[in-house]
Scaffold this active site. Structure first.
Site, mmCIF file in Angstrom:
data_model
loop_
_atom_site.group_PDB
_atom_site.id
_atom_site.type_symbol
_atom_site.label_atom_id
_atom_site.label_comp_id
_atom_site.label_asym_id
_atom_site.label_seq_id
_atom_site.Cartn_x
_atom_site.Cartn_y
_atom_site.Cartn_z
ATOM 1 N N ASP A 91 0.463 6.348 7.463
ATOM 2 C CA ASP A 91 0.844 8.113 6.683
ATOM 3 C C ASP A 91 0.842 8.709 5.664
ATOM 4 O OD1 ASP A 91 2.118 7.777 9.864
ATOM 5 O OD2 ASP A 91 4.337 6.992 8.952
ATOM 6 N N ASP B 182 -4.653 -7.720 -4.348
ATOM 7 C CA ASP B 182 -4.804 -8.372 -4.842
ATOM 8 C C ASP B 182 -5.515 -9.412 -4.502
ATOM 9 O OD1 ASP B 182 -2.085 -8.740 -4.580
ATOM 10 O OD2 ASP B 182 -2.005 -8.701 -2.664
ATOM 11 N N HIS C 164 -2.110 5.687 1.044
ATOM 12 C CA HIS C 164 -2.417 5.231 0.312
ATOM 13 C C HIS C 164 -3.299 3.420 0.777
ATOM 14 C CE1 HIS C 164 0.225 1.448 -1.106
ATOM 15 N NE2 HIS C 164 0.009 0.883 -0.676
#
Length: 133
Positions: free
Chosen positions: A72, A45, A75
């Site tokens: 994990d 953001d 991302h």
């Protein structure tokens, strides 16, 4: 006096609060003024908030601090790349220095805690850029 906007990502707040504190201390030491601090949910953001601050007449540069730790999946890489690209575009589009004090991606929380000084380094870089340009 150099006037700065500061964007602080709140995700991983235990790290970013310390980064914010160190950035503000660096501003005081350099005689710079942080005219506004904007807190955002996460590093992704940050470009929008940096753009809003860079539009202001009373802001000479923007510093962004945050911490992207590994997870994990990949991302963290996606977030880091999108954020960095967005901040680059803000800097070029607004002709305003935007410095990157975001650590990661690919860090553990221990590594993130060890890098809280990046907030001060990024703010110092913003002051240097304003003075140089």
């Amino acid at each position: 006096m150099v006037r700065l906007g500061l964007v602080v990502a709140e995700f991983n707040r235990d790290v970013t609060e310390e980064m914010e504190r160190k950035a503000l201390e660096a501003a005081d030491e350099l005689g710079a003024e942080v005219v506004e601090t904007t807190h955002v949910p996460g590093a992704y953001d940050a470009p929008l908030a940096a753009d809003r601050l860079a539009r202001r007449d009373d802001v000479d540069a923007v510093t962004v601090v945050g911490a992207i730790k590994s997870g994990d999946t990949d991302h963290d890489e996606v977030i880091g790349n999108a954020m960095a690209q967005g901040l680059t575009e803000v800097s070029l589009d607004r002709d305003t220095p935007v410095t990157l004090g975001v650590t990661g991606p690919g860090m553990s929380m221990d590594e993130a805690h060890a890098r809280t000084g990046y907030g001060a380094s990024a703010l110092e870089g913003a002051v240097d850029l304003v003075e140089e340009l």
